[in-house]
Design an enzyme around this catalytic site. Structure first.
Site, PDB file in Angstrom:
ATOM      1  N   ASP A  62       0.862  -1.183   0.000  1.00 25.94           N
ATOM      2  CA  ASP A  62       0.000   0.000   0.000  1.00 25.94           C
ATOM      3  C   ASP A  62       0.897   1.233   0.000  1.00 25.94           C
ATOM      4  OD1 ASP A  62       0.889   0.313   2.614  1.00 25.94           O
ATOM      5  OD2 ASP A  62      -1.106   0.310   3.533  1.00 25.94           O
ATOM      6  N   HIS A  63       0.294   2.397   0.201  1.00 19.94           N
ATOM      7  CA  HIS A  63       1.083   3.638   0.169  1.00 19.94           C
ATOM      8  C   HIS A  63       2.173   3.645   1.230  1.00 19.94           C
ATOM      9  CE1 HIS A  63      -2.352   4.041   2.832  1.00 19.94           C
ATOM     10  NE2 HIS A  63      -1.695   4.962   3.514  1.00 19.94           N
ATOM     11  N   CYS A  93       3.228  -3.042   4.054  1.00 23.38           N
ATOM     12  CA  CYS A  93       2.406  -1.889   4.420  1.00 23.38           C
ATOM     13  C   CYS A  93       3.136  -1.153   5.536  1.00 23.38           C
ATOM     14  CB  CYS A  93       0.980  -2.298   4.793  1.00 23.38           C
ATOM     15  SG  CYS A  93       0.810  -3.321   6.269  1.00 23.38           S
ATOM     16  N   GLY A  94       2.463  -0.252   6.224  1.00 23.66           N
ATOM     17  CA  GLY A  94       3.157   0.531   7.236  1.00 23.66           C
ATOM     18  C   GLY A  94       3.721  -0.332   8.360  1.00 23.66           C
ATOM     19  N   THR A  95       2.872  -1.196   8.884  1.00 20.27           N
ATOM     20  CA  THR A  95       3.296  -2.089   9.965  1.00 20.27           C
ATOM     21  C   THR A  95       3.548  -3.512   9.503  1.00 20.27           C
ATOM     22  OG1 THR A  95       1.006  -2.667  10.421  1.00 20.27           O
ATOM     23  CG2 THR A  95       1.928  -0.793  11.655  1.00 20.27           C
ATOM     24  N   GLY A  96       3.002  -3.893   8.370  1.00 21.79           N
ATOM     25  CA  GLY A  96       3.006  -5.289   7.923  1.00 21.79           C
ATOM     26  C   GLY A  96       1.865  -6.085   8.532  1.00 21.79           C
ATOM     27  N   ILE A  97       1.191  -5.500   9.505  1.00 16.97           N
ATOM     28  CA  ILE A  97       0.156  -6.251  10.230  1.00 16.97           C
ATOM     29  C   ILE A  97      -1.108  -6.404   9.391  1.00 16.97           C
ATOM     30  CG2 ILE A  97      -1.322  -6.293  12.266  1.00 16.97           C
ATOM     31  CD1 ILE A  97       0.910  -4.765  13.760  1.00 16.97           C
ATOM     32  N   GLY A  98      -1.576  -5.305   8.818  1.00 20.52           N
ATOM     33  CA  GLY A  98      -2.790  -5.376   8.002  1.00 20.52           C
ATOM     34  C   GLY A  98      -2.619  -6.339   6.849  1.00 20.52           C
ATOM     35  N   MET A  99      -1.481  -6.259   6.192  1.00 15.39           N
ATOM     36  CA  MET A  99      -1.222  -7.170   5.070  1.00 15.39           C
ATOM     37  C   MET A  99      -1.230  -8.623   5.534  1.00 15.39           C
ATOM     38  SD  MET A  99      -0.922  -5.787   2.094  1.00 15.39           S
ATOM     39  CE  MET A  99      -0.270  -4.442   1.068  1.00 15.39           C
ATOM     40  N   HIS A 113      10.418 -23.824   9.264  1.00 18.94           N
ATOM     41  CA  HIS A 113       9.450 -24.536  10.103  1.00 18.94           C
ATOM     42  C   HIS A 113       8.005 -24.388   9.647  1.00 18.94           C
ATOM     43  CE1 HIS A 113      12.288 -24.637  13.876  1.00 18.94           C
ATOM     44  NE2 HIS A 113      12.854 -25.117  12.783  1.00 18.94           N
ATOM     45  N   ARG A 169       9.241 -33.259  10.733  1.00 15.67           N
ATOM     46  CA  ARG A 169       8.159 -33.081  11.711  1.00 15.67           C
ATOM     47  C   ARG A 169       7.354 -31.816  11.447  1.00 15.67           C
ATOM     48  NH1 ARG A 169      12.839 -31.236  13.675  1.00 15.67           N
ATOM     49  NH2 ARG A 169      12.914 -29.373  14.980  1.00 15.67           N
ATOM     50  N   HIS A 170       7.964 -30.869  10.737  1.00 15.37           N
ATOM     51  CA  HIS A 170       7.256 -29.619  10.466  1.00 15.37           C
ATOM     52  C   HIS A 170       6.148 -29.805   9.427  1.00 15.37           C
ATOM     53  CE1 HIS A 170      10.107 -27.637  12.995  1.00 15.37           C
ATOM     54  NE2 HIS A 170      11.113 -28.143  12.289  1.00 15.37           N
TER      55      HIS A 170
HETATM   56  C1  RB5 Z   1      -1.865   2.884   6.395  1.00 11.96           C
HETATM   57  O1  RB5 Z   1      -1.904   4.116   7.028  1.00 11.96           O
HETATM   58  C2  RB5 Z   1      -1.572   1.772   7.401  1.00 11.96           C
HETATM   59  O2  RB5 Z   1      -2.671   1.575   8.213  1.00 11.96           O
HETATM   60  C3  RB5 Z   1      -1.189   0.498   6.694  1.00 11.96           C
HETATM   61  O3  RB5 Z   1      -0.077   0.737   5.896  1.00 11.96           O
HETATM   62  C4  RB5 Z   1      -0.822  -0.671   7.569  1.00 11.96           C
HETATM   63  O4  RB5 Z   1       0.109  -0.300   8.531  1.00 11.96           O
HETATM   64  C5  RB5 Z   1      -1.942  -1.425   8.127  1.00 11.96           C
HETATM   65  O5  RB5 Z   1      -1.759  -2.429   8.816  1.00 11.96           O
END
Ligand code: RB5
Length: 144
Positions: free
Chosen positions: A7-8, A64-70, A97, A131-132
């Site tokens: 994303d951006h 993405c910004g955190t990688g979490i949303g992705m 693993h 095993r994995h």
């Molecule tokens: C975008 O502002 C941000 O929310 C996105 O890049 C990401 O960090 C979401 O998990």
């Protein structure tokens, strides 16, 4: 073939990742985004996850910004094991693993130098099996 999406928030890091892959003559398919304009990360996680799940692409990288949303979005797709990594040990371990097939990175968390090393480790490490395999199969059972 490696599927790429961002994303951006991940756009600038993804440009560096593409330069790295170009330098290694590794082929990729870029699903965007193609500018720093604000956009929604699930719109890019989905085509990358679909390309990996279908076998069209062997691996994927999502930023993405955190990688979490992705990682949350990609892991909704059956057959995807997306791993958010902020260090090389985790990148190696998740290939060895978990047979992770998508690497997620947080561009606002992990600096570009480390992020590129993580990409290299992720792409150069093979699944250990043994095993994995049983454990990865149990993950697949959760999807059914
Ligand atoms: C975008 O502002 C941000 O929310 C996105 O890049 C990401 O960090 C979401 O998990």
């Amino acid at each position: 073939m490696i599927a790429l999406g961002c994303d951006h928030g991940g756009y600038n890091l993804m440009r560096e990742i593409k330069s790295l892959l170009d330098g290694k003559n590794l082929e990729y398919r870029d699903f965007g985004t193609f500018s720093e304009d604000s956009c929604d990360y699930p719109d890019y996680a989905k085509p990358v996850a679909d390309a990996v799940a279908s076998g069209e692409c062997a691996r994927g990288i999502l930023v993405c910004g955190t990688g979490i949303g992705m990682s949350i979005a990609a892991n909704k797709v059956r057959g995807i094991r997306a791993a958010l990594c902020g260090d090389c040990f985790s990148a190696e371990a998740t290939r060895l693993h978990n047979d992770a097939n998508i690497l997620c990175l947080g561009a606002r968390v992990t600096g570009p130098g480390l992020a590129l090393k993580i990409v290299e480790v992720f792409l150069s490490t093979e699944f250990e099996g043994g095993r994995h395999t049983r454990r990865v199969e149990k993950i697949a059972e959760l999807e059914r």
